[in-house]
Scaffold this motif. Structure first.
Motif, PDB file in Angstrom:
ATOM      1  N   ILE A   1      -7.297 -11.106  15.662  1.00 58.47           N
ATOM      2  CA  ILE A   1      -7.285 -12.277  16.543  1.00 58.47           C
ATOM      3  C   ILE A   1      -6.870 -11.874  17.950  1.00 58.47           C
ATOM      4  CG2 ILE A   1      -6.158 -14.488  16.980  1.00 58.47           C
ATOM      5  CD1 ILE A   1      -5.858 -14.678  13.861  1.00 58.47           C
TER       6      ILE A   1
ATOM      7  N   ASN B   1       0.845  -1.194   0.000  1.00 60.89           N
ATOM      8  CA  ASN B   1       0.000   0.000   0.000  1.00 60.89           C
ATOM      9  C   ASN B   1       0.880   1.243   0.000  1.00 60.89           C
ATOM     10  OD1 ASN B   1      -1.951  -1.867   2.208  1.00 60.89           O
ATOM     11  ND2 ASN B   1      -2.586  -1.271   0.153  1.00 60.89           N
TER      12      ASN B   1
ATOM     13  N   VAL C   1      -6.018  -3.914   0.892  1.00 64.41           N
ATOM     14  CA  VAL C   1      -4.727  -3.841   1.575  1.00 64.41           C
ATOM     15  C   VAL C   1      -3.830  -4.968   1.064  1.00 64.41           C
ATOM     16  CG1 VAL C   1      -5.761  -2.825   3.620  1.00 64.41           C
ATOM     17  CG2 VAL C   1      -5.316  -5.266   3.569  1.00 64.41           C
ATOM     18  N   SER C   2      -2.560  -4.753   1.150  1.00 63.83           N
ATOM     19  CA  SER C   2      -1.620  -5.719   0.588  1.00 63.83           C
ATOM     20  C   SER C   2      -1.586  -6.978   1.460  1.00 63.83           C
ATOM     21  CB  SER C   2      -0.238  -5.094   0.512  1.00 63.83           C
ATOM     22  OG  SER C   2       0.241  -4.865   1.813  1.00 63.83           O
ATOM     23  N   PRO C   3      -1.146  -8.086   0.916  1.00 64.16           N
ATOM     24  CA  PRO C   3      -1.183  -9.352   1.660  1.00 64.16           C
ATOM     25  C   PRO C   3      -0.501  -9.227   3.015  1.00 64.16           C
ATOM     26  CG  PRO C   3      -0.569  -9.742  -0.606  1.00 64.16           C
ATOM     27  CD  PRO C   3      -0.663  -8.265  -0.449  1.00 64.16           C
ATOM     28  N   ILE C   4       0.620  -8.536   3.052  1.00 62.00           N
ATOM     29  CA  ILE C   4       1.351  -8.498   4.311  1.00 62.00           C
ATOM     30  C   ILE C   4       0.567  -7.734   5.366  1.00 62.00           C
ATOM     31  CG2 ILE C   4       2.728  -6.441   3.788  1.00 62.00           C
ATOM     32  CD1 ILE C   4       5.105  -7.897   5.040  1.00 62.00           C
TER      33      ILE C   4
ATOM     34  N   GLU D   1     -10.974 -19.019   7.826  1.00 63.35           N
ATOM     35  CA  GLU D   1     -10.002 -19.812   8.556  1.00 63.35           C
ATOM     36  C   GLU D   1      -9.889 -19.394  10.015  1.00 63.35           C
ATOM     37  OE1 GLU D   1      -6.234 -19.997   6.631  1.00 63.35           O
ATOM     38  OE2 GLU D   1      -7.051 -21.154   4.953  1.00 63.35           O
ATOM     39  N   ILE D   2     -10.075 -18.129  10.270  1.00 65.01           N
ATOM     40  CA  ILE D   2      -9.937 -17.691  11.650  1.00 65.01           C
ATOM     41  C   ILE D   2     -11.283 -17.492  12.335  1.00 65.01           C
ATOM     42  CG2 ILE D   2      -7.741 -16.549  11.194  1.00 65.01           C
ATOM     43  CD1 ILE D   2      -9.352 -13.882  11.433  1.00 65.01           C
TER      44      ILE D   2
ATOM     45  N   ASN E   1     -12.378 -11.416   1.350  1.00 64.56           N
ATOM     46  CA  ASN E   1     -11.238 -12.326   1.352  1.00 64.56           C
ATOM     47  C   ASN E   1     -11.649 -13.514   2.217  1.00 64.56           C
ATOM     48  OD1 ASN E   1      -9.283 -10.933  -0.216  1.00 64.56           O
ATOM     49  ND2 ASN E   1      -9.144  -9.450   1.457  1.00 64.56           N
TER      50      ASN E   1
ATOM     51  N   MET F   1      -2.634  -7.360   5.299  1.00 60.66           N
ATOM     52  CA  MET F   1      -3.828  -8.142   5.587  1.00 60.66           C
ATOM     53  C   MET F   1      -3.526  -9.176   6.676  1.00 60.66           C
ATOM     54  SD  MET F   1      -6.335  -9.983   2.987  1.00 60.66           S
ATOM     55  CE  MET F   1      -5.357 -11.324   2.360  1.00 60.66           C
ATOM     56  N   ASP F   2      -2.393  -9.832   6.537  1.00 61.66           N
ATOM     57  CA  ASP F   2      -2.019 -10.800   7.571  1.00 61.66           C
ATOM     58  C   ASP F   2      -1.884 -10.117   8.921  1.00 61.66           C
ATOM     59  OD1 ASP F   2      -2.068 -12.716   5.684  1.00 61.66           O
ATOM     60  OD2 ASP F   2       0.108 -12.775   5.362  1.00 61.66           O
ATOM     61  N   GLU F   3      -1.221  -8.973   8.909  1.00 63.04           N
ATOM     62  CA  GLU F   3      -1.063  -8.203  10.143  1.00 63.04           C
ATOM     63  C   GLU F   3      -2.414  -7.881  10.754  1.00 63.04           C
ATOM     64  OE1 GLU F   3       1.295  -6.663  11.934  1.00 63.04           O
ATOM     65  OE2 GLU F   3       3.150  -7.095  10.830  1.00 63.04           O
TER      66      GLU F   3
ATOM     67  N   HIS G   1      -4.450  -6.993  -5.278  1.00 60.71           N
ATOM     68  CA  HIS G   1      -3.751  -7.535  -4.112  1.00 60.71           C
ATOM     69  C   HIS G   1      -4.047  -9.023  -3.919  1.00 60.71           C
ATOM     70  CE1 HIS G   1      -1.997  -3.831  -2.757  1.00 60.71           C
ATOM     71  NE2 HIS G   1      -3.165  -3.210  -2.703  1.00 60.71           N
TER      72      HIS G   1
ATOM     73  N   TYR H   1       6.000  -7.103   0.786  1.00 59.91           N
ATOM     74  CA  TYR H   1       4.631  -7.172   0.296  1.00 59.91           C
ATOM     75  C   TYR H   1       3.876  -8.426   0.711  1.00 59.91           C
ATOM     76  CZ  TYR H   1       0.826  -7.105  -3.094  1.00 59.91           C
ATOM     77  OH  TYR H   1      -0.395  -7.119  -3.683  1.00 59.91           O
TER      78      TYR H   1
ATOM     79  N   PHE I   1      -5.336  -9.322  10.279  1.00 58.67           N
ATOM     80  CA  PHE I   1      -6.004 -10.511  10.827  1.00 58.67           C
ATOM     81  C   PHE I   1      -5.376 -10.897  12.161  1.00 58.67           C
ATOM     82  CE2 PHE I   1      -7.704 -11.797   6.474  1.00 58.67           C
ATOM     83  CZ  PHE I   1      -8.994 -11.493   6.819  1.00 58.67           C
ATOM     84  N   ASP I   2      -4.045 -10.831  12.203  1.00 55.74           N
ATOM     85  CA  ASP I   2      -3.362 -11.131  13.455  1.00 55.74           C
ATOM     86  C   ASP I   2      -3.872 -10.258  14.587  1.00 55.74           C
ATOM     87  OD1 ASP I   2      -1.752 -13.245  13.004  1.00 55.74           O
ATOM     88  OD2 ASP I   2      -0.039 -12.049  12.289  1.00 55.74           O
ATOM     89  N   ARG I   3      -3.940  -9.001  14.281  1.00 53.69           N
ATOM     90  CA  ARG I   3      -4.349  -8.060  15.302  1.00 53.69           C
ATOM     91  C   ARG I   3      -5.802  -8.310  15.715  1.00 53.69           C
ATOM     92  NH1 ARG I   3      -2.940  -4.908  19.535  1.00 53.69           N
ATOM     93  NH2 ARG I   3      -4.576  -3.372  19.835  1.00 53.69           N
TER      94      ARG I   3
END
Ligand SMILES: Nc1ncnc2c1ncn2[C@@H]1O[C@H](COP(=O)(O)OP(=O)(O)OP(=O)(O)O)[C@@H](O)[C@H]1O
Ligand SMILES: Nc1ncnc2c1ncn2[C@@H]1O[C@H](COP(=O)(O)OP(=O)(O)OP(=O)(O)O)[C@@H](O)[C@H]1O
Ligand SMILES: [Mg+2]
Ligand SMILES: [Mg+2]
Lengths: 378, 336, 261, 444, 275
Positions: free
Chosen positions: E219, C36, E206-209, E240-241, E234, E211-213, C208, C247, E215-217
């Protein structure tokens, strides 16, 4: 022929718009004359005079014509007292009064252009053309040996016309106009105008405006900043209200306004005070005279038909004849009925010349101790 | 000496009046700009709101004077001002409830609201005139001057004088206080920030727990106060007339837009810019130059940048020039 | 087909695009990915003429098109869709499509008054084409719906449909997938592939969603901080350390803890 | 209710109002209202084109109307020969110098590279050009304005028909489209610079430009006589007094049972109404055709979403300019008509309240985006504007008749009746917006 | 878009959001942080909600959505199914014509959105979810508008979570890229310290990274006991979560189950998860 029982006079003035603050006194002036005649109850053998007001807006020719149309073809008025501003006045004259053959007497349209307007003899005015005043004002200044003046005028046909006439006359007589600057009415702040006038300099400031419009703002500001301390006041600027508002600072200023050596003005003012309005307001006296002339001309003609009485307006206004002052309308009617000639003087010393406009006899005044004092006649 | 004379002359005729006029325009423009920023429309009824507030103040002033209550050297109107403000607050809240609220709930387009404000302007215009009449009213009392031309000349021995009217001094002081208070309010207080948030995104403000009705109410209250203050200061300094206040709308809008509408800093800058422009652009430099230049170079003409005839149009010319080079105003304003 | 050289776009002192250079080959579906704020949308906007570049050039089929306004680029066959759908809300879906073709004779006022016949013929043809496109996108039932009142994904389809009303050469798609249901996204993906195959459109796709990119794109370009970071097939990109760090990331850390709870 | 039924009902209602005015009060008034109403309708049509179709917030209508008025003077008034000989050519030469200077300036700006040299050359050119312009121009102007200032003092117009231009009675009709052209020219220049601005900024810019146009007309006396007004404009219809003096007309009127005065005033107004209505109908026809065509579709798309329209190959700037020019031209046309109908040009009469805001009220109330709505809104609001002025005071007297004859409250209320015009206008506007926010005839 | 006769210009574009009578901010302080279910009912439940925008047709048809403390509930479904509408209904932004919304055992169906904020509900809308002209920091401050306590700790936490925001702290949020804005929006909601958090497509764009962040947060937040309700496209990652998942179709519940159940359901996979 049936006796005439009702006469209807239309009063068309700018009740809304830029002149809305002086118009109520004008309308009241006209209605004062009408009330006087009605009290006497002798006009045309006992006709009552009714009025119909209409709003000329002062600026919008379309609305003014429509309103006049309402007066003439709707209310069936016999004559119109109005209008106020020269622009709408000529629109009403051409679009309504002439086509319908209705007499119109304006108390305040002073544009020189109206002198030569085609009017089929229907149009008169109790205010003089500005061309004349320019010359008179020059004389007043020259007699006081003032040859260097700054000039400001309200940016309309009255102000511009008067300013042009004055500047031409004054320069021809050897004077200098350091600056001739327009001001717009309807603003509150005139500091920039005064700044320009002060920068140009001059012994006195000629203010061709209105007492409760830009003219007053200019004088107030000029006094406060010390730009000028003497002002020359032409007709639109002469009014007790101005003297009261400004106070001390105006002492020593001088000017002229239509009038002859007659007691008419004072009488009118007393009557106005009694009736509860300000008789010194600009063109209030002229309005009284305009209405009075309409009715007296009718009486002289023995008719309320415009086509008939239009030819009598000049007669009753001018000599020869017995002089008629405000408050003497009943007497005038009696005299006319008796077949005698009258010379209507009224509140503003009416003398109609040319195509039916005030001759332009002027009263020279000076402000002393918070009062407007007459110092001579021209 | 010559130089000083020139300077004093310039100050007397240009700087002092333009400062006072500018301050009045600025407070007026602030009101317009706040409505724009928070309620999202150009409020054409602002001039008449000013007239209304001033009219009430005048009536109360008259009453006070009749009762013998005055403020000594200061104008009595200052004492009556709070009443005027209160009345105007009631008026605008009433108008909002009766008129604007409906369109806000409906999420009307801004232009609909502009036209609605035009309707309110017509009505208010009439109401004010019926209430106080159409005449010219002078209601300043107390001492007229802080410093008169003569006093200044006597004190300094210069040829040129400098006058400062009480009303001009009051205008500047009040303007400074008002503006400072407003800024503090908008940028430092919670309510102020919530107003900015609301102006930005109404729905999200709601989701943050901001009460929209409260924001609207507070906005109107501030606008009413600003309008009344601007109107009374202007009326004190000049005089009151309903028509003049309507006309004032144009320079006020010009000021708000030049500065960048929706931006309070811009409104103030715009107010002063317009005021100074009006005074200076058509100002004849003749006399000042006569003082400042050696005699041999003294000018004959008036040395005017632009003929005085066009003075009325000057504020708009400035406006256009600014907009051409900075299309969103001097300070970036909002654009719908 | 499109060559971007040393493109810089600065907002104030901040360089959103900072010397990016890339080449898009004719007939490809190129993927553009990146964190982003990498400057992807900004780069699009510069190419499409919405923003003026600070420096750098864009050429299309050998001609310099730097700084041309969007409508001029349209007439050269360069079309784009928007990250947030830009439909014409008060017009029906069919009208949304019919307005697209340029140089309609009915767009001249003169013809609206004196060339009625010609306009009528043209309109008939346009209408047929619009209906065809709606059909292709499986949304013929929406033809007379106001475009403002269809769902987000359908708006995105409509955006794509507009590019099919004319013979575009290259189409820029900005995040067609964001917020679109995956099943619908597959439909869109199919449509893109068909356009590419059947009509020879070149596509540049910002997205994305790696699955989507994987299905469609070759090559893939990854941007970061206003520059091109890597270029190649998706597999190559996915293996690139820098790309992973900036990314892609390495997946959820907390996943198991919650699922177990 | 279907659209056409709604339109029909509204049209019938407006027609009913005017007819009722005639039948219940008087026909002359009804026709005056109709004539000005038709002109207002044309203005509203022009504004609707700009706002309803393209979303351009033009608050400078007054300026274009005034330019139309100026054209009316410049075409239909007779020339002032003395003024032309005194300084006509010199003034034109001055203007030419000014134009050349501006062209030169732009050329320098375009051709020379930016830098000190260019700035210096441009400054020098500006100063030199300005002084050359002023010396030549001011002299000419002074000479012209000195020619019989109380009656002429300007160059006059292009009407060579004898008898103060009356022999060429058709010149005013020529003046109308010329008014449109003049306004179009100004709109083109203004649009070139100002159309890039967004909504409120464009609004205030046009408001300012209108004030500047009025300032020019008010102050350039050599051109327009300024605030001294030009009166006695020739007419395209006969004069009432001539008709009254025409035995054939009087006889025909008598046959129909009219007296000559009434017949002549009505006849003249009917002729005007016919002329204006013809123009209105043609314009409305053209506007409707344009609206329901790919052009109209494109304009709606541009209004809906400029960015997307631009991306779809529509040259938004050009189209905006096109609509702005056409809409302004229509306002100019109406302005020229109005000046002819007034029989005079009164620059001080151009007030934004009347010529800009009132027209906006017409468009919004009628229904923006709907040509019929705008036209009928024009007629309705104009009727209201006059009617409130006309009947307001009577109404006030009637309302207050319960109060005693000499109560001050009653006197005060009756005196303030003219102000009621504003209150009533405002209230009606608010009511209509409240109950039909998209106007009486909403778009589609 | 609503069919209001006025045309909308800002915000989420539904008139119902500012419906009349949305009362004032009540002064009682949200306890924030932890939540405790009333016995018997779920912590937050929209029960059999039926309703639509303004005077328009019903969009939701007896739709039920619930979430328990510590749980993540995910709503998936095709575009236009009414997912966002369901969220708005639970937040009081449109009229629920029948059915009710309960929070912690209390019926809040009649409360205005601001009152729900005060009661501890936090919401990130799908669009228009930042204050574009205010700086990033001011955006976060506005998130804490109803809090009277010191919120600087929370702000530090948010900055830790989204470091880019700290960098752009003083920049107007409107100048951020699409994904950065999304981070601001979530950060703003976290600032409320809500008792229940509702997110409408927080990961769109949002970018994959990141997005993972995110989702982590999410959780992490859920782990502290705050129930989380979110809409996701998505869907695979989200399911999954998810502890609980709803599939909405045309405004009605089509499938309900745990995230894994739905992931395993071939029907759901084909129709809504893209195979
Ligand atoms: N008008 C502007 N003023 C200042 N900065 C801007 C402006 N527009 C964009 N930026 C900045 O430029 C950078 C690139 O933005 P851009 O929208 O191109 O990112 P992106 O790659 O499309 O990201 P995303 O995937 O999140 O959409 C961002 O850091 C953003 O903050
Ligand atoms: N403001 C509104 N006024 C009227 N109808 C609306 C409004 N917003 C949405 N709708 C309609 O409600 C339906 C459901 O919309 P909603 O936004 O809830 O869908 P969604 O499931 O969130 O879809 P997406 O995944 O595309 O966001 C759609 O048919 C849409 O057209
Ligand atoms: Mg982007
Ligand atoms: Mg949604």
């Amino acid at each position: 022929q049936d006796p005439i029982t009702e006469v209807k006079i239309g009063i068309e003035l700018g009740f809304t718009g830029p002149l809305e603050s002086i118009v109520p006194a004008m309308a009241a002036g006209a209605e004062l004359a009408i009330a006087e005649v009605n009290t006497a109850g002798t006009l045309l053998g006992g006709a009552t005079v009714t009025t119909a007001r209409a709003d000329s807006t002062c600026t919008d020719a379309g609305a003014a014509s429509a309103a006049a149309e309402g007066l003439v073809t709707g209310e069936m008025v016999d004559a119109i007292m109005g209008a106020d501003c020269s622009g709408v006045t000529s629109a009403i004259l051409q679009n309504v009064a002439r086509p319908n053959g209705i007499v119109m007497i304006s108390p305040s349209a002073t544009s020189p252009a109206l002198s030569d307007a085609e009017d089929d003899g229907l149009f008169f005015r109790t205010a003089p053309s500005d061309a004349r005043q320019g010359v008179v004002m020059t004389d007043v200044l020259m007699d006081r040996e003032i040859t260097n003046v700054a000039l400001t005028y309200t940016n309309n046909d009255y102000g511009k016309g008067l300013a042009d006439a004055f500047q031409a006359a004054f320069e021809a007589a050897g004077g200098t106009v350091t600056i001739s600057a327009a001001h717009e009415d309807g603003k509150g702040d005139y500091s920039s105008e005064v700044a320009a006038l002060a920068a140009a300099g001059g012994d006195v400031l000629v203010v061709a405006g209105y007492t409760d419009q830009g003219g007053k703002g200019i004088i107030q500001n000029a006094l406060d900043t010390g730009a000028f301390d003497t002002f020359v006041l032409p007709d639109g600027m002469v009014g007790q209200q101005l003297v009261d508002d400004i106070g001390e600072g105006l002492t020593g200023s001088f000017g002229q306004f239509p009038g002859t050596d007659s007691a008419g003005a004072e009488t009118f003012q007393a009557m106005a005070t009694e009736a509860g309005f300000d008789g010194t307001g600009a063109f209030a006296g002229e309005s009284y005279d305009a209405a009075a002339l309409i009715m007296l001309a009718m009486e002289a003609a023995g008719s309320n038909e415009s086509a008939v009485f239009k030819d009598h307006v000049m007669d009753v206004a001018n000599a020869p004849g017995t002089e008629i002052f405000p408050g003497e309308l009943a007497k005038a009617i009696e005299l006319l009925k008796a077949g005698e000639d009258i010379d209507y003087v009224g509140a503003t010393a009416v003398e109609l010349i040319g195509n039916g406009e005030s001759a332009g006899n002027y009263r020279e005044i000076e402000i002393r101790d918070g009062a407007i004092e007459t110092v001579g006649y021209r | 000496m010559e130089f000083l004379n020139g300077l004093v002359f310039l100050t007397n005729f240009v700087v002092v009046p333009a400062l006072a006029y500018g301050a009045q325009l600025a407070i007026g423009a602030l009101g317009v700009t706040l409505v724009y920023a928070i309620l999202r429309f150009s409020n054409f009824a602002h001039g008449d709101t000013m007239a209304f507030g001033t009219a009430v103040t005048i009536k109360v002033t008259a009453l006070l004077v009749a009762l013998g209550i005055t403020l000594g050297p200061l104008p009595t109107a200052l004492l009556a001002l709070p009443v005027g403000i209160a009345a105007t607050m009631l008026l605008v809240l009433g108008t909002d409830w009766l008129v604007y609220k409906f369109y806000r709930v409906q999420r009307a387009k801004p232009v609909i609201l502009v036209i609605v404000s035009l309707g309110v302007m017509f009505v208010l215009n009439g109401v004010t005139r019926v209430f106080i009449g159409v005449g010219d009213i002078q209601f300043a009392d107390g001492a007229r001057f802080v410093l008169t031309v003569q006093q200044f000349k006597d004190a300094t021995g210069l040829d040129e004088g400098l006058a400062i009217r009480t009303t001009q001094a009051i205008t500047l002081v009040t303007a400074a206080v008002t503006v400072a208070a407003l800024f503090w309010f908008l940028n430092r207080t919670r309510t102020g920030k919530s107003m900015r948030a609301f102006s930005d995104n109404e729905d999200l403000a709601l989701l943050s727990g901001i009460d929209p009705n409260r924001v609207v109410r507070v906005t109107w209250l501030i606008v009413a106060a600003l309008a009344t203050i601007a109107g009374v200061l202007y009326g004190l300094d000049k005089s009151f007339k309903a028509f003049t206040y309507f006309q004032l709308l144009l320079p006020i809008f010009a000021a708000a837009i030049v500065g960048g509408i929706g931006n309070p800093v811009g409104a103030i800058a715009g107010g002063f810019l317009i005021a100074f422009a009006e005074v200076t652009v058509t100002y004849p430099l003749k006399k000042v130059l006569t003082y400042w230049l050696p005699d041999s170079m003294a000018p004959d003409g008036l040395v005017q940048l632009l003929s005085g005839d066009y003075k009325f149009a000057v504020s708009f010319m400035i406006l256009l020039i600014v907009l051409l080079f900075r299309p969103t105003g001097l300070f970036k304003g909002q654009s719908i | 087909m499109i060559v971007v050289e040393n493109m810089v776009k600065a907002f104030g002192g901040f360089h959103a695009v900072d010397g990016a250079s890339l080449t898009i080959t004719e007939g490809s579906i190129t993927g553009l990915i990146g964190p982003n704020g990498a400057g992807k949308t900004t780069l699009f906007n510069v190419i499409a003429g919405v923003l003026q570049p600070t420096s750098g050039t864009v050429t299309m089929q050998g001609q310099d098109i730097t700084g041309l306004p969007p409508h001029a680029l349209f007439h050269r066959g360069l079309l784009r869709t928007f990250q947030i759908a830009h439909e014409f809300p008060s017009m029906t879906c069919r009208e949304n499509l019919m307005m697209v073709p340029g140089s309609q004779s009915g767009e001249s006022l003169w013809n609206t008054w004196f060339g009625r016949k010609r306009i009528a013929d043209e309109e008939r043809a346009l209408r047929a084409r619009a209906d065809e496109v709606l059909d292709f996108l499986t949304v013929s039932h929406l033809a007379d719906h106001k475009a403002g009142q269809i769902s987000g994904g359908q708006k995105k389809l409509l955006e794509l449909g507009r590019t099919m009303m004319v013979d575009a050469k290259i189409v820029f798609l900005d995040e067609v997938g964001a917020g679109v249901n995956r099943t619908l996204l597959n439909t869109i993906g199919d449509a893109i592939i068909r356009l590419n195959k059947e009509r020879g459109y070149t596509f540049v796709v910002i997205e994305h969603d790696m699955d989507f990119i994987g299905r469609l794109c070759d090559p893939v370009i990854c941007m970061a901080e206003g520059r091109v970071l890597a270029q190649g097939t998706l597999a190559e990109i996915k293996a690139n350390e820098q790309v992973i760090e900036a990314y892609l990331g390495t997946g959820l850390k907390n996943k198991d803890q919650v699922a177990g709870a | 209710m279907t659209d056409s039924l709604r339109t029909g009902l509204f049209a019938a209602f407006v027609a009913g109002l005017i007819i009722a005015t005639g039948a219940l009060d008087n026909w002359n008034l009804a026709l005056v209202i109709l004539n000005y109403g038709l002109i207002s309708a044309i203005m509203a049509l022009g504004v609707n084109l700009q706002w309803g179709l393209a979303g351009l917030f033009n608050v400078g209508i007054m300026g274009f109307v005034a330019l139309g008025g100026l054209a009316s003077v410049l075409i239909s008034m007779p020339p002032v020969a003395a003024a032309w000989t005194a300084g006509g050519l010199r003034t034109l030469a001055g203007l030419a110098i000014g134009a050349v200077a501006i062209v030169a300036l732009t050329a320098v700006y375009r051709r020379m590279a930016a830098g000190k040299a260019r700035t210096i050359v441009m400054l020098a050119l500006t100063v030199a050009g300005f002084f050359a312009f002023r010396t030549v121009f001011d002299g000419g102007v002074a000479a012209i304005e000195a020619v019989n200032p109380s009656l002429t003092g300007y160059l006059g117009g292009a009407n060579f028909g004898g008898d103060a231009g009356r022999d060429w009675w058709w010149m005013p009709i020529i003046a109308w489209p010329v008014g449109g052209l003049l306004a179009a020219g100004a709109a083109w220049a203004i649009g070139k610079v100002a159309l890039g601005l967004r909504s409120d900024y464009l609004a205030i810019a046009t408001l300012g430009i209108a004030e500047i146009i009025i300032a020019v007309i008010k102050n350039e006396n050599w051109l327009s006589r300024g605030v001294l007004n030009v009166t006695g404009l020739p007419r395209p219809v006969p004069y009432e007094t001539d008709l009254q003096a025409d035995p054939a007309f009087v006889a025909r009127a008598a046959d129909l049972g009219f007296d000559a005065t009434l017949a002549s005033t009505l006849w003249v107004k009917l002729l005007y109404a016919g002329l204006f209505a013809t123009f209105l109908i043609v314009l409305l026809f053209l506007a409707q055709r344009a609206l329901h065509s790919p052009w109209g579709r494109m304009m709606r798309a541009i209004r809906d979403n400029e960015v997307a329209a631009e991306a779809m190959g529509k040259d938004v700037t050009r189209r905006h300019l096109q609509v702005f020019v056409i809409g302004s031209a229509i306002c100019g046309l109406a302005g020229a008509m109005m000046t002819t109908l007034d029989g005079q040009m009164t620059p001080a009469g151009y007030q934004p309240l009347r010529f800009t805001f009132l027209v906006w009220v017409m468009v919004i109330v009628g229904g923006s985006g709907n040509n019929f709505g705008a036209v009928l809104g024009g007629l309705l609001i104009w009727w209201l504007w006059v009617a409130v002025g006309e009947y307001g005071p009577d109404l006030m007297i009637w309302v207050t008749s319960a109060l005693s004859e000499d109560s001050t409250l009653r006197a005060g209320l009756v005196d303030s009746a003219p102000q009621m015009r504003y209150i009533v206008m405002g209230t009606v506007l608010l009511m209509i917006l409240r109950f039909s926010p998209r106007g009486i005839l909403p778009e589609r | 878009m609503s069919d209001s006769p006025y045309q909308d210009d800002r915000g989420n574009k539904d008139r119902s959001i500012t419906r009349a009578g949305g009362g004032g901010t009540s002064q009682h302080k949200p306890s924030g942080g932890t939540a405790r279910p009333a016995p018997g009912t779920p912590f937050l439940i929209g029960e059999a909600m039926t309703g639509g925008y303004g005077k328009g047709p019903d969009i939701l048809h007896a739709c039920t959505i619930a979430v328990e403390p510590g749980e993540i509930a995910v709503i998936v479904g095709p575009n236009g199914a009414g997912k966002s509408t369901a969220m708005k209904a639970m937040f009081g932004m449109l009229d629920v014509r029948s059915g009710r919304v309960m929070l912690d055992g209390e019926d809040i169906t009649a409360l205005s959105p601001q009152d729900r904020v005060v009661k501890g509900m936090g919401f990130v809308p799908q669009t228009h979810n930042i204050f574009a002209t205010m700086t990033v920091e001011e955006n976060l401050e506005m998130g804490a508008f109803i809090r009277r306590d010191d919120f600087h700790d929370t702000m530090t936490q948010v900055y830790d979570l989204f470091p880019i925001l700290k960098e752009k702290r003083l920049q107007p949020a409107g100048q951020l890229s699409g994904g950065q804005r999304q981070q601001v929006a979530v950060g703003r909601a976290l600032m409320t310290k809500p008792k229940v958090l509702m997110l409408d497509e927080p990961t769109a764009g949002v970018s994959p990274i990141v997005m993972d962040e995110l989702f982590d947060r999410i959780i992490e937040v859920a782990r502290t006991g705050i129930p989380i309700l979110m809409v996701e496209q998505n869907a695979r990652q989200a399911l999954e979560i998810a502890d609980k998942a709803y599939v909405l179709v045309q405004g009605a519940n089509a499938h309900t189950g745990t995230g894994r159940e739905l992931l395993a359901d071939p029907d759901v996979r084909r129709s809504f998860l893209g195979g």
